[in-house]
Design a protein around this motif. Structure first.
Motif, PDB file in Angstrom:
ATOM      1  N   MET A 106       0.866  -1.408   0.011  1.00 25.33           N
ATOM      2  CA  MET A 106      -0.302  -0.241   0.230  1.00 25.33           C
ATOM      3  C   MET A 106       0.997   1.835  -0.308  1.00 25.33           C
ATOM      4  SD  MET A 106      -2.529  -0.459  -0.456  1.00 25.33           S
ATOM      5  CE  MET A 106      -4.065   1.299  -0.593  1.00 25.33           C
ATOM      6  N   LYS A 107       1.962   1.216   1.423  1.00 23.84           N
ATOM      7  CA  LYS A 107       2.518   2.078   0.429  1.00 23.84           C
ATOM      8  C   LYS A 107       3.140   3.152  -0.524  1.00 23.84           C
ATOM      9  CE  LYS A 107       4.470   2.503   5.267  1.00 23.84           C
ATOM     10  NZ  LYS A 107       5.070   1.739   6.814  1.00 23.84           N
ATOM     11  N   LYS A 108       3.420   1.632  -1.720  1.00 23.65           N
ATOM     12  CA  LYS A 108       4.385   1.633  -2.515  1.00 23.65           C
ATOM     13  C   LYS A 108       3.594   1.795  -3.588  1.00 23.65           C
ATOM     14  CE  LYS A 108       7.783  -2.194  -1.895  1.00 23.65           C
ATOM     15  NZ  LYS A 108       9.099  -0.860  -2.072  1.00 23.65           N
ATOM     16  N   VAL A 109       2.030   2.246  -2.979  1.00 24.81           N
ATOM     17  CA  VAL A 109       0.990   2.314  -3.869  1.00 24.81           C
ATOM     18  C   VAL A 109       0.127   4.423  -4.342  1.00 24.81           C
ATOM     19  CG1 VAL A 109      -1.635   2.312  -4.898  1.00 24.81           C
ATOM     20  CG2 VAL A 109       0.088   0.107  -4.848  1.00 24.81           C
ATOM     21  N   HIS A 110       1.030   4.602  -2.545  1.00 23.66           N
ATOM     22  CA  HIS A 110       0.488   5.710  -2.302  1.00 23.66           C
ATOM     23  C   HIS A 110       1.029   6.980  -3.283  1.00 23.66           C
ATOM     24  CE1 HIS A 110      -2.850   5.790   0.310  1.00 23.66           C
ATOM     25  NE2 HIS A 110      -2.536   4.497   1.189  1.00 23.66           N
ATOM     26  N   SER A 111       2.869   6.347  -3.009  1.00 25.17           N
ATOM     27  CA  SER A 111       4.128   7.150  -3.312  1.00 25.17           C
ATOM     28  C   SER A 111       4.115   6.873  -4.714  1.00 25.17           C
ATOM     29  CB  SER A 111       5.294   6.188  -2.725  1.00 25.17           C
ATOM     30  OG  SER A 111       6.134   5.840  -4.029  1.00 25.17           O
ATOM     31  N   MET A 112       3.461   5.982  -5.258  1.00 26.96           N
ATOM     32  CA  MET A 112       3.638   5.768  -6.702  1.00 26.96           C
ATOM     33  C   MET A 112       2.266   7.330  -7.327  1.00 26.96           C
ATOM     34  SD  MET A 112       3.692   2.240  -8.679  1.00 26.96           S
ATOM     35  CE  MET A 112       5.562   1.193  -8.423  1.00 26.96           C
ATOM     36  N   GLU A 113       1.039   6.851  -6.563  1.00 28.27           N
ATOM     37  CA  GLU A 113       0.096   8.168  -6.922  1.00 28.27           C
ATOM     38  C   GLU A 113       1.032  10.107  -7.137  1.00 28.27           C
ATOM     39  OE1 GLU A 113      -3.194   8.091  -3.865  1.00 28.27           O
ATOM     40  OE2 GLU A 113      -4.322   9.216  -5.258  1.00 28.27           O
ATOM     41  N   LYS A 114       1.045   9.499  -5.534  1.00 35.69           N
ATOM     42  CA  LYS A 114       2.143  11.259  -5.070  1.00 35.69           C
ATOM     43  C   LYS A 114       3.152  11.201  -6.114  1.00 35.69           C
ATOM     44  CE  LYS A 114       5.311  11.878  -2.009  1.00 35.69           C
ATOM     45  NZ  LYS A 114       5.899  11.578  -0.655  1.00 35.69           N
ATOM     46  N   GLU A 115       4.024  10.823  -6.604  1.00 34.08           N
ATOM     47  CA  GLU A 115       4.897  10.994  -7.733  1.00 34.08           C
ATOM     48  C   GLU A 115       4.182  11.849  -9.638  1.00 34.08           C
ATOM     49  OE1 GLU A 115       7.997  12.078  -6.873  1.00 34.08           O
ATOM     50  OE2 GLU A 115       7.118  10.799  -4.819  1.00 34.08           O
ATOM     51  N   LEU A 116       3.187  10.369  -9.493  1.00 35.18           N
ATOM     52  CA  LEU A 116       2.365  10.636 -11.068  1.00 35.18           C
ATOM     53  C   LEU A 116       1.880  11.977 -10.917  1.00 35.18           C
ATOM     54  CD1 LEU A 116       0.905   7.289 -12.495  1.00 35.18           C
ATOM     55  CD2 LEU A 116       2.689   8.372 -13.104  1.00 35.18           C
ATOM     56  N   LYS A 117       1.448  12.405  -9.447  1.00 35.55           N
ATOM     57  CA  LYS A 117       0.631  13.821  -9.648  1.00 35.55           C
ATOM     58  C   LYS A 117       1.313  14.671  -9.477  1.00 35.55           C
ATOM     59  CE  LYS A 117      -3.705  13.087  -7.202  1.00 35.55           C
ATOM     60  NZ  LYS A 117      -4.199  11.833  -5.878  1.00 35.55           N
ATOM     61  N   LYS A 118       2.610  14.686  -9.392  1.00 38.23           N
ATOM     62  CA  LYS A 118       3.611  16.043  -9.157  1.00 38.23           C
ATOM     63  C   LYS A 118       3.785  15.767 -10.989  1.00 38.23           C
ATOM     64  CE  LYS A 118       6.649  15.113  -5.031  1.00 38.23           C
ATOM     65  NZ  LYS A 118       8.086  14.477  -4.563  1.00 38.23           N
ATOM     66  N   MET A 119       4.316  14.845 -11.544  1.00 38.75           N
ATOM     67  CA  MET A 119       4.837  14.380 -12.812  1.00 38.75           C
ATOM     68  C   MET A 119       3.266  15.103 -13.791  1.00 38.75           C
ATOM     69  SD  MET A 119       6.537  11.817 -14.418  1.00 38.75           S
ATOM     70  CE  MET A 119       5.977  10.510 -15.831  1.00 38.75           C
ATOM     71  N   ALA A 120       1.906  14.977 -13.567  1.00 43.01           N
ATOM     72  CA  ALA A 120       1.161  15.651 -14.122  1.00 43.01           C
ATOM     73  C   ALA A 120       1.776  16.972 -13.956  1.00 43.01           C
ATOM     74  CB  ALA A 120       0.078  15.171 -13.374  1.00 43.01           C
ATOM     75  N   LYS A 121       1.761  17.803 -13.148  1.00 45.70           N
ATOM     76  CA  LYS A 121       2.236  19.478 -13.550  1.00 45.70           C
ATOM     77  C   LYS A 121       2.949  19.651 -13.629  1.00 45.70           C
ATOM     78  CE  LYS A 121       0.234  19.628  -8.084  1.00 45.70           C
ATOM     79  NZ  LYS A 121       0.578  19.418  -7.016  1.00 45.70           N
ATOM     80  N   ILE A 122       3.816  18.660 -14.318  1.00 50.89           N
ATOM     81  CA  ILE A 122       5.101  19.348 -14.938  1.00 50.89           C
ATOM     82  C   ILE A 122       4.306  18.812 -16.586  1.00 50.89           C
ATOM     83  CG2 ILE A 122       7.984  18.907 -15.361  1.00 50.89           C
ATOM     84  CD1 ILE A 122       7.702  17.898 -12.474  1.00 50.89           C
ATOM     85  N   VAL A 123       4.694  18.175 -17.015  1.00 50.44           N
ATOM     86  CA  VAL A 123       4.136  17.736 -17.618  1.00 50.44           C
ATOM     87  C   VAL A 123       2.974  18.593 -18.899  1.00 50.44           C
ATOM     88  CG1 VAL A 123       3.366  16.036 -19.364  1.00 50.44           C
ATOM     89  CG2 VAL A 123       4.763  15.233 -17.746  1.00 50.44           C
ATOM     90  N   LYS A 124       3.383  19.367 -19.807  1.00 47.06           N
ATOM     91  CA  LYS A 124       1.972  20.845 -20.382  1.00 47.06           C
ATOM     92  C   LYS A 124       1.620  19.975 -21.286  1.00 47.06           C
ATOM     93  CE  LYS A 124       5.982  23.193 -21.445  1.00 47.06           C
ATOM     94  NZ  LYS A 124       6.858  23.376 -22.913  1.00 47.06           N
ATOM     95  N   LYS A 125       2.446  18.696 -22.044  1.00 47.43           N
ATOM     96  CA  LYS A 125       1.105  18.828 -23.068  1.00 47.43           C
ATOM     97  C   LYS A 125       1.620  16.754 -22.769  1.00 47.43           C
ATOM     98  CE  LYS A 125      -0.345  18.821 -27.845  1.00 47.43           C
ATOM     99  NZ  LYS A 125       1.002  17.578 -28.743  1.00 47.43           N
ATOM    100  N   ILE A 126       0.622  16.205 -23.015  1.00 50.00           N
ATOM    101  CA  ILE A 126       1.136  14.833 -22.810  1.00 50.00           C
ATOM    102  C   ILE A 126       1.703  14.368 -24.165  1.00 50.00           C
ATOM    103  CG2 ILE A 126       0.359  12.050 -22.059  1.00 50.00           C
ATOM    104  CD1 ILE A 126      -1.697  13.200 -20.389  1.00 50.00           C
ATOM    105  N   PRO A 127       2.788  13.695 -23.976  1.00 49.65           N
ATOM    106  CA  PRO A 127       3.865  13.240 -25.483  1.00 49.65           C
ATOM    107  C   PRO A 127       2.952  11.954 -25.795  1.00 49.65           C
ATOM    108  CG  PRO A 127       4.883  13.624 -23.427  1.00 49.65           C
ATOM    109  CD  PRO A 127       4.093  13.547 -23.118  1.00 49.65           C
ATOM    110  N   ASP A 128       3.498  11.384 -27.236  1.00 50.89           N
ATOM    111  CA  ASP A 128       3.028   9.953 -27.550  1.00 50.89           C
ATOM    112  C   ASP A 128       3.643   9.147 -26.993  1.00 50.89           C
ATOM    113  OD1 ASP A 128       1.217  11.149 -28.649  1.00 50.89           O
ATOM    114  OD2 ASP A 128       2.357  10.816 -30.625  1.00 50.89           O
ATOM    115  N   VAL A 129       3.902   8.011 -26.235  1.00 52.59           N
ATOM    116  CA  VAL A 129       4.866   7.128 -26.098  1.00 52.59           C
ATOM    117  C   VAL A 129       4.228   5.279 -27.160  1.00 52.59           C
ATOM    118  CG1 VAL A 129       5.737   6.289 -23.957  1.00 52.59           C
ATOM    119  CG2 VAL A 129       4.812   8.041 -23.787  1.00 52.59           C
ATOM    120  N   LYS A 130       5.021   5.290 -27.206  1.00 53.65           N
ATOM    121  CA  LYS A 130       4.706   3.738 -27.308  1.00 53.65           C
ATOM    122  C   LYS A 130       5.737   2.357 -26.898  1.00 53.65           C
ATOM    123  CE  LYS A 130       5.112   1.483 -32.007  1.00 53.65           C
ATOM    124  NZ  LYS A 130       5.741   0.931 -33.654  1.00 53.65           N
TER     125      LYS A 130
END
Ligand code: SAM
Length: 477
Positions: free
Chosen positions: A227-251
């Motif tokens: 659960m701690k790992k899930v929480h920490s991943m959620e937190k980091e993804l949220k921070k990342m969402a603030k940095i990324v202006k436009k979601i690029p394509d990823v393959k």
């Protein structure tokens, strides 16, 4: 506390620049010419001593021999524009892809290890809050029905291919891991929650990894750790969402770097660190995690480049096989890269039978036959606390950053066995001549006798005779 690289740009105070801020300014040169960008490379302190390297989603899952994010970041910032495409054909846990994502570049990541591509995908997939709520709800329900039904656990244990698991994990730990795995499968079966399902799998894998590293998890609260790992991943993804202006394509491709499923002339930059010869078998390192996720590590084992489980009697045959595989991969890199663009290969030295193997020199030499021009090589010391060590090869304490430019099409296909055998023979002949002159270039500890070292010359001759077989793509493993 160290400044996180992506925060460095917001906190610059005149006269009080940290090395990270200075670096950030150096690579932020929008609009500079190709040659100006090349000259910036000479000013970079490639050791990145004391830099933060584990930020945002880079933290999600440990992965052996990953490179530090500053290496791909430097080339992405200096040699590509927003919207262009970056490829890593040996993407491992996705370091290049994360940096491309954070900087609004499209990216393609390829790796034969299914765990690597799963981790990579999760690191660059932003997930809605609602999906996290859904996962947590499921896990709450799971907790209420956690049982220690040993009969069930023993049955599951028997169905796992590697019985040693029972020695590494105690029954209570297995029971909890099983409950998490079953909950995730339920999520999969419900359908429509693929991204959170994948995040859960990475979290489970990371939990298993922590348990293996800590010797089996006695007294560890497994579901709490998960659960701690899930929480920490959620937190980091949220921070990342603030940095990324436009979601690029990823393959992301779970495939072989020697036959890339990527269109020709479509990539603007390649940054990659291939496996080292004789370094470590990734499939062995990841066996437990892969088992828990139901992944086929044996298929990966058979396609793995640089693995040392074969050719035990003559390690130099391993080297020719490796050079053949790397030449094929480099031909593929040339095919997909646009003309005049850069291909950056990061690799360390290895050691075989007391001899130093300078892989970057082999790569630079071979690259000239397939349309590349070596432009620069940078040496870097690896942070002593972070480097990977293995009993077989000793310490990997430095690495080289080889910068190649595509100046022509390779005009040869990666499947051309005759061409690959010719080039590898040439390389191995040159290597033999060096060893005939000086032996024991990589002796650590007690020096072997001259006779023993001279045996290596015969071994290399034998390896040369086997090249046509040993560089075959579909050789026996
Ligand atoms: C040095 S690691 C790359 C680490 C990566 N730069 C990172 O930061 O995570 C080399 C990778 O090559 C992958 N690999 C080995 N053989 C391969 C093959 N035939 N095709 C594609 N990838 C392969 C391994 O699974 C491993 O992830």
């Amino acid at each position: 506390m160290r400044t996180m690289l992506y925060e460095a740009r917001q906190t610059t105070l005149p006269g009080l620049k940290t090395p990270e801020q200075e670096y950030w300014e150096l690579i932020n040169r929008g609009g500079c010419s190709f040659y100006e960008a090349l000259s910036v490379l000479d000013k970079i302190g490639w050791d990145f001593k004391d830099f933060t390297t584990q930020y945002l989603t880079h933290k999600f899952h440990s992965y052996p021999a990953r490179f530090i994010p500053q290496i791909p970041l430097t080339f992405i910032k200096l040699f590509t524009k927003e919207g262009e495409t970056v490829l890593d054909p040996f993407c491992g846990c996705g370091t290049t892809l994360v940096e491309a994502f954070l900087n609004n570049r499209n990216s393609i990541g390829n790796d034969f290890n299914p765990l690597a591509t799963l981790i990579s995908k999760v690191k660059v997939t932003l997930i809605e809050d609602e999906e996290f709520r859904y996962l947590k709800e499921k896990l709450k329900k799971m907790k209420s029905r956690l049982d220690l039904d040993y009969k069930r656990i023993d049955k599951r244990l028997k169905s796992l291919p590697n019985r040693k698991l029972s020695k590494i994990f105690n029954r209570a730990v297995i029971s909890k891991l099983e409950a998490i795995r079953e909950t995730l499968l339920e999520i999969k079966e419900e359908g429509g929650h693929e991204d959170i399902f994948d995040l859960g799998r990475v979290s489970l894998s990371s939990t298993v990894w922590s348990l293996v590293e800590n010797g089996g998890g006695i007294d560890v609260d497994v579901d709490d750790l998960f659960m701690k790992k899930v929480h920490s991943m959620e937190k980091e993804l949220k921070k990342m969402a603030k940095i990324v202006k436009k979601i690029p394509d990823v393959k992301i491709i779970n495939g072989d770097a020697r036959r890339l499923e990527v269109e020709m002339n479509t990539v603007d930059l390649i940054v990659t660190s291939p496996p080292y010869v004789n370094a470590l078998d990734y499939y062995r390192v990841h066996m437990y995690n892969m088992l828990w996720l139901g992944m086929d590590f044996d298929l990966f084992r058979r396609h793995e480049i640089g693995a040392h489980s074969n050719f035990i009697n003559n390690r130099f045959r391993l080297l020719s096989g490796y050079l053949g595989d790397m030449l094929r991969s480099m031909i593929e890199m040339n095919r997909v890269l646009k003309k005049n663009k850069l291909c950056v290969i990061v690799v360390g030295n290895s050691s075989l039978e007391y001899e130093l193997i300078e892989s970057y020199k082999f790569f630079a030499d071979m690259s000239k036959f397939i349309g590349f021009k070596p432009l620069k090589t940078y040496f870097r010391n690896i942070d002593k606390t972070r480097k990977y060590t293995s009993a077989d090869i000793g310490k990997i304490d430095d690495e080289y950053i080889l910068v190649l430019q595509k100046v022509n099409d390779a005009e040869v296909s990666a499947s051309d066995g005759g061409f690959v055998a010719d080039i590898v023979t040439q390389q191995m002949d040159k290597f033999k001549k060096q060893i005939e002159k000086v032996q024991g270039t990589s002796v650590r500890g007690r020096k072997p006798t001259k006779e023993r070292l001279l045996e290596n010359v015969d071994k290399i001759k034998e390896a040369i005779a086997h090249i046509p077989d040993d560089v075959k793509m579909e050789r026996q493993r």
